[in-house]
Structures are given as structure tokens and as C-alpha cells.
Design a protein around this motif. Structure first.
Motif, PDB file in Angstrom:
ATOM      1  N   HIS A 152      29.572  39.142  47.945  1.00  0.00           N
ATOM      2  CA  HIS A 152      28.541  40.113  47.582  1.00  0.00           C
ATOM      3  C   HIS A 152      28.595  41.329  48.508  1.00  0.00           C
ATOM      4  CE1 HIS A 152      25.101  41.468  45.418  1.00  0.00           C
ATOM      5  NE2 HIS A 152      24.179  41.191  46.322  1.00  0.00           N
ATOM      6  N   SER A 153      29.790  41.527  49.105  1.00  0.00           N
ATOM      7  CA  SER A 153      30.064  42.603  50.055  1.00  0.00           C
ATOM      8  C   SER A 153      29.624  42.206  51.451  1.00  0.00           C
ATOM      9  CB  SER A 153      29.400  43.926  49.654  1.00  0.00           C
ATOM     10  OG  SER A 153      29.466  44.855  50.721  1.00  0.00           O
ATOM     11  N   ASN A 154      30.561  42.318  52.377  1.00  0.00           N
ATOM     12  CA  ASN A 154      30.278  41.956  53.761  1.00  0.00           C
ATOM     13  C   ASN A 154      29.089  42.736  54.315  1.00  0.00           C
ATOM     14  OD1 ASN A 154      30.914  40.635  56.319  1.00  0.00           O
ATOM     15  ND2 ASN A 154      31.595  42.657  57.009  1.00  0.00           N
ATOM     16  N   LYS A 155      29.088  44.045  54.085  1.00  0.00           N
ATOM     17  CA  LYS A 155      28.036  44.894  54.629  1.00  0.00           C
ATOM     18  C   LYS A 155      27.054  45.383  53.560  1.00  0.00           C
ATOM     19  CE  LYS A 155      30.692  46.575  58.605  1.00  0.00           C
ATOM     20  NZ  LYS A 155      31.176  47.779  59.330  1.00  0.00           N
ATOM     21  N   HIS A 156      27.082  44.733  52.380  1.00  0.00           N
ATOM     22  CA  HIS A 156      26.222  45.133  51.258  1.00  0.00           C
ATOM     23  C   HIS A 156      26.458  46.610  50.934  1.00  0.00           C
ATOM     24  CE1 HIS A 156      22.365  44.996  48.822  1.00  0.00           C
ATOM     25  NE2 HIS A 156      22.941  43.847  48.522  1.00  0.00           N
ATOM     26  N   SER A 195      35.705  54.228  49.917  1.00  0.00           N
ATOM     27  CA  SER A 195      37.115  54.436  49.595  1.00  0.00           C
ATOM     28  C   SER A 195      37.755  53.095  49.260  1.00  0.00           C
ATOM     29  CB  SER A 195      37.843  55.060  50.782  1.00  0.00           C
ATOM     30  OG  SER A 195      37.892  54.147  51.869  1.00  0.00           O
ATOM     31  N   GLU A 196      38.947  53.155  48.703  1.00  0.00           N
ATOM     32  CA  GLU A 196      39.652  51.921  48.367  1.00  0.00           C
ATOM     33  C   GLU A 196      39.909  51.088  49.616  1.00  0.00           C
ATOM     34  OE1 GLU A 196      43.816  50.462  46.228  1.00  0.00           O
ATOM     35  OE2 GLU A 196      43.017  52.475  45.857  1.00  0.00           O
ATOM     36  N   SER A 197      40.293  51.726  50.719  1.00  0.00           N
ATOM     37  CA  SER A 197      40.553  50.989  51.953  1.00  0.00           C
ATOM     38  C   SER A 197      39.273  50.358  52.509  1.00  0.00           C
ATOM     39  CB  SER A 197      41.183  51.904  53.007  1.00  0.00           C
ATOM     40  OG  SER A 197      40.323  52.977  53.330  1.00  0.00           O
ATOM     41  N   GLN A 198      38.150  51.045  52.372  1.00  0.00           N
ATOM     42  CA  GLN A 198      36.875  50.485  52.824  1.00  0.00           C
ATOM     43  C   GLN A 198      36.495  49.264  51.992  1.00  0.00           C
ATOM     44  OE1 GLN A 198      34.588  54.153  52.445  1.00  0.00           O
ATOM     45  NE2 GLN A 198      34.270  54.224  54.664  1.00  0.00           N
ATOM     46  N   MET A 199      36.708  49.349  50.691  1.00  0.00           N
ATOM     47  CA  MET A 199      36.427  48.199  49.824  1.00  0.00           C
ATOM     48  C   MET A 199      37.276  47.000  50.228  1.00  0.00           C
ATOM     49  SD  MET A 199      36.045  49.659  45.940  1.00  0.00           S
ATOM     50  CE  MET A 199      36.306  51.421  45.838  1.00  0.00           C
ATOM     51  N   LYS A 200      38.565  47.224  50.385  1.00  0.00           N
ATOM     52  CA  LYS A 200      39.475  46.130  50.728  1.00  0.00           C
ATOM     53  C   LYS A 200      39.077  45.462  52.033  1.00  0.00           C
ATOM     54  CE  LYS A 200      43.588  47.892  48.332  1.00  0.00           C
ATOM     55  NZ  LYS A 200      44.964  48.426  48.486  1.00  0.00           N
ATOM     56  N   LYS A 201      38.760  46.265  53.047  1.00  0.00           N
ATOM     57  CA  LYS A 201      38.384  45.703  54.345  1.00  0.00           C
ATOM     58  C   LYS A 201      37.074  44.928  54.253  1.00  0.00           C
ATOM     59  CE  LYS A 201      37.819  46.748  59.256  1.00  0.00           C
ATOM     60  NZ  LYS A 201      36.774  45.726  59.411  1.00  0.00           N
ATOM     61  N   GLY A 242      24.066  45.796  42.221  1.00  0.00           N
ATOM     62  CA  GLY A 242      24.551  46.026  40.862  1.00  0.00           C
ATOM     63  C   GLY A 242      25.104  47.416  40.640  1.00  0.00           C
ATOM     64  N   ARG A 243      25.501  48.109  41.721  1.00  0.00           N
ATOM     65  CA  ARG A 243      26.040  49.465  41.601  1.00  0.00           C
ATOM     66  C   ARG A 243      27.569  49.409  41.548  1.00  0.00           C
ATOM     67  NH1 ARG A 243      23.200  53.758  41.927  1.00  0.00           N
ATOM     68  NH2 ARG A 243      24.877  55.024  42.816  1.00  0.00           N
ATOM     69  N   PHE A 244      28.121  50.115  40.585  1.00  0.00           N
ATOM     70  CA  PHE A 244      29.569  50.081  40.403  1.00  0.00           C
ATOM     71  C   PHE A 244      30.012  51.340  39.688  1.00  0.00           C
ATOM     72  CE2 PHE A 244      27.801  48.578  36.487  1.00  0.00           C
ATOM     73  CZ  PHE A 244      28.698  48.934  35.496  1.00  0.00           C
ATOM     74  N   ASN A 245      31.295  51.550  39.686  1.00  0.00           N
ATOM     75  CA  ASN A 245      31.901  52.566  38.825  1.00  0.00           C
ATOM     76  C   ASN A 245      33.255  52.039  38.366  1.00  0.00           C
ATOM     77  OD1 ASN A 245      33.520  52.905  41.096  1.00  0.00           O
ATOM     78  ND2 ASN A 245      32.708  54.933  41.611  1.00  0.00           N
ATOM     79  N   GLU A 246      33.943  52.827  37.574  1.00  0.00           N
ATOM     80  CA  GLU A 246      35.215  52.341  37.038  1.00  0.00           C
ATOM     81  C   GLU A 246      36.226  52.110  38.157  1.00  0.00           C
ATOM     82  OE1 GLU A 246      38.171  53.100  33.240  1.00  0.00           O
ATOM     83  OE2 GLU A 246      36.673  54.615  33.777  1.00  0.00           O
ATOM     84  N   LYS A 247      36.190  52.946  39.169  1.00  0.00           N
ATOM     85  CA  LYS A 247      37.109  52.775  40.287  1.00  0.00           C
ATOM     86  C   LYS A 247      36.874  51.460  41.010  1.00  0.00           C
ATOM     87  CE  LYS A 247      38.462  54.844  44.714  1.00  0.00           C
ATOM     88  NZ  LYS A 247      38.222  55.959  45.676  1.00  0.00           N
ATOM     89  N   SER A 248      35.610  51.110  41.275  1.00  0.00           N
ATOM     90  CA  SER A 248      35.333  49.863  41.987  1.00  0.00           C
ATOM     91  C   SER A 248      35.726  48.651  41.147  1.00  0.00           C
ATOM     92  CB  SER A 248      33.862  49.778  42.393  1.00  0.00           C
ATOM     93  OG  SER A 248      32.998  49.621  41.281  1.00  0.00           O
ATOM     94  N   LEU A 249      35.521  48.736  39.831  1.00  0.00           N
ATOM     95  CA  LEU A 249      35.957  47.646  38.954  1.00  0.00           C
ATOM     96  C   LEU A 249      37.471  47.496  39.006  1.00  0.00           C
ATOM     97  CD1 LEU A 249      33.778  48.278  35.759  1.00  0.00           C
ATOM     98  CD2 LEU A 249      33.448  46.483  37.464  1.00  0.00           C
ATOM     99  N   LYS A 250      38.170  48.612  38.964  1.00  0.00           N
ATOM    100  CA  LYS A 250      39.629  48.600  38.975  1.00  0.00           C
ATOM    101  C   LYS A 250      40.172  48.025  40.285  1.00  0.00           C
ATOM    102  CE  LYS A 250      43.585  51.795  38.548  1.00  0.00           C
ATOM    103  NZ  LYS A 250      44.151  51.636  39.911  1.00  0.00           N
ATOM    104  N   VAL A 251      39.630  48.486  41.413  1.00  0.00           N
ATOM    105  CA  VAL A 251      40.122  48.035  42.722  1.00  0.00           C
ATOM    106  C   VAL A 251      39.887  46.546  42.898  1.00  0.00           C
ATOM    107  CG1 VAL A 251      39.772  48.200  45.215  1.00  0.00           C
ATOM    108  CG2 VAL A 251      39.917  50.278  43.838  1.00  0.00           C
ATOM    109  N   THR A 252      38.685  46.072  42.607  1.00  0.00           N
ATOM    110  CA  THR A 252      38.396  44.649  42.792  1.00  0.00           C
ATOM    111  C   THR A 252      39.208  43.786  41.836  1.00  0.00           C
ATOM    112  OG1 THR A 252      36.421  44.987  41.414  1.00  0.00           O
ATOM    113  CG2 THR A 252      36.099  44.915  43.789  1.00  0.00           C
ATOM    114  N   ASP A 253      39.406  44.257  40.619  1.00  0.00           N
ATOM    115  CA  ASP A 253      40.227  43.518  39.664  1.00  0.00           C
ATOM    116  C   ASP A 253      41.667  43.409  40.158  1.00  0.00           C
ATOM    117  OD1 ASP A 253      41.083  42.342  37.174  1.00  0.00           O
ATOM    118  OD2 ASP A 253      41.803  44.317  36.566  1.00  0.00           O
ATOM    119  N   GLU A 254      42.223  44.503  40.640  1.00  0.00           N
ATOM    120  CA  GLU A 254      43.609  44.476  41.104  1.00  0.00           C
ATOM    121  C   GLU A 254      43.778  43.608  42.348  1.00  0.00           C
ATOM    122  OE1 GLU A 254      44.660  48.585  41.526  1.00  0.00           O
ATOM    123  OE2 GLU A 254      45.239  48.773  39.416  1.00  0.00           O
TER     124      GLU A 254
END
Length: 262
Positions: A125-129, A136-142, A168-180
Motif C-alpha cells: 500500500h506504498s511504503n511511505k503512503h 517519478s518512476e524511480s521513486q515508485m520503484k524504490k 486510491g489516487r492513480f494515473n495511467e503512468k502509475s498503472l503502467k509502472v506497477t504493472d510492468e
């Protein structure tokens, strides 16, 4: 968990099947997940959210023709009620998924361990909420990796398959990054305002507000920070079973989504 490893492999295969759509241009427009409620055991209307979530292999409900529901809990902090909820789930033999933040895992390692030991699933559910629409993509991954490592440190769960975006906040980029990255985004079709630990409504009202939204295939979102929910959960399970519903796990649901593709 051997099953999680198998699911991971299948999720990777699914990701390959969807590669064409995943490389299309994505937008950064932020969304706060929501839907138009329907009642009388009818699923809500998600509008354009439904195809967007499905495009990146996420899900928000199960089979609308099958009287099965899925219990999920979002845990960002502890108010002393999660152990009661776990007691009820154990007594009633109901599986659940707990979406945890890093703060929760750090502070409640024993409860987290108990969740997995008693057969439940831990989701990210996200380390830091974090609001991933601003990351950024790198922030999401970390952020994802940091929490996964904490979960694996304290439990026998060796892979984290499911992700639920903070607030429950998202966008297409966050869906794409987490899916990949191999995560399955999990949303919901039943939820109530139950995250205020200082607001008492009484378990009956909380139960009524939940039951009126339930439908076949529902993913139910609850929190464990209120006495109302702790008192309500046993009645919810009993009432839904009385109405002919069964309780499934998100792993069951993922299998149902994946197997028709192979």
C-alpha cells in the motif's frame, strides 16, 4: 509461498501479452478512484476507470455472476482492533488481504507476521503512503521495493503480488509502472467511510451501509482502526453467508483472471 511464485510467473507472462498496449503513450492526469453506487446486489458503474484499470491488468471486482466476495483491509496505523478482526477471520475461516504501509510493518511486526501465518495475504500500500501520481518512476520503484523487503523480512511471504494505491489516487503512468514491475493493482466496489477512529456509528449502521452495496464478485474495502468495524466483522460474515455468499482470496481471483488466457 510457492503459490505466490507461480502467480508471479503467470503475471509476468500476462505482462508480455499486454506489452503492445503498455508501450502506448500514457497520460499523467491524476484520478481519485470512485464510482457510481448501485444497490440491490448490482455492481457499481466505474465509467472509464474500468477499461483503464483492465488495460494494465488490474482488477476491481470478481465474476459478477458468482456469489463470491473478497475481503480486503487497508492498514496504515494500528488502534488496537486488528487482533480482534484476525480472531474473527480465524474463527470463521475467511481469507483476507491486508494492504499495509511501511509505517504499519515497522510498528506492528508481530501482527503482520500473524496475518501471514494465519493464511492471509499482505499487499503493498506504498511504503511511505505516496501519491504515485506525483512520483517519478524511480521513486515508485524504490517505494515499492522498500516495503516489499520489510514484508519479506518479517513474514514467510516471499513475494508481494498485489498493490493498492495510497488514497486510491492513480494515473495511467502509475498503472503502467506497477504493472510492468509485476504488481496487480487492486481496487474495490464496496467501501464505506470507516477510517476515522474517533467517529462512532455503531456496528449495526456500519453493517447496513456495507451490506446495501454488496454484489456478486465484490471486492470489499475496510479498515481496522475503529471499534465499529471490529464489532461488525463477525456479523458481516454471518449475514453474507446467510445470503448465499462465499469468501474468496485475491489469489483465487487472480487465477480466475489468468487461466483463461493460457
Amino acid at each position: 509461498m510457492q503459490l505466490n511464485k507461480i502467480l508471479y510467473i503467470l503475471a509476468g507472462m500476462l505482462m508480455c501479452l499486454s506489452f503492445t498496449s503498455s508501450i502506448e503513450a500514457t497520460t499523467d492526469q491524476a484520478y481519485g478512484y470512485g464510482y457510481k453506487k448501485k444497490y440491490n446486489e448490482q455492481p457499481p458503474d466505474l465509467g472509464f476507470y474500468a477499461p483503464l484499470i483492465e488495460k494494465y491488468n488490474g482488477f476491481y471486482m470478481g465474476d459478477s455472476d458468482e456469489k463470491k466476495v473478497y475481503l480486503t483491509f487497508d492498514n496504515g496505523y494500528e488502534e488496537g482492533y486488528t487482533s480482534t478482526v484476525l480472531d474473527v477471520l480465524k474463527e470463521k475461516q475467511v481469507p483476507a488481504t491486508f494492504f499495509l504501509t511501511g509505517h504499519y510493518v515497522d510498528d506492528e511486526a508481530e501482527l503482520v507476521k500473524r496475518m501471514v501465518d494465519e493464511g492471509h495475504i499482505i499487499g503493498n500500500h506504498s511504503n511511505k503512503h505516496l501519491d504515485y501520481t506525483k512520483a517519478s518512476e524511480s521513486q515508485m520503484k524504490k517505494d515499492l521495493e522498500d516495503l516489499d523487503n520489510k514484508i519479506k523480512k518479517f513474514t514467510n511471504q516471499d513475494y508481494v503480488q498485489f498493490f493498492r494505491p495510497a488514497e486510491g489516487r492513480f494515473n495511467e503512468k502509475s498503472l503502467k509502472v506497477t504493472d510492468e514491475l509485476g504488481y496487480v493493482n487492486v481496487f474495490w466496489t464496496v467501501a464505506i467511510v470507516d477510517w476515522h477512529s474517533d467517529r462512532r456509528q455503531g456496528w449495526q449502521k456500519v453493517l447496513d451501509n456495507t451490506i446495501e452495496q454488496v454484489h456478486p464478485g465484490a471486492i470489499i474495502l475496510l479498515h481496522t482502526v475503529s471499534e465499529d468495524n471490529a464489532d461488525m466483522i463477525t456479523h458481516l460474515i454471518d449475514e453474507l453467508r446467510k445470503r448465499g455468499y462465499e469468501f474468496g482470496s485475491l489469489e483465487d481471483l487472480l487465477w480466475e483472471k489468468l487461466l483463461p488466457l493460457y
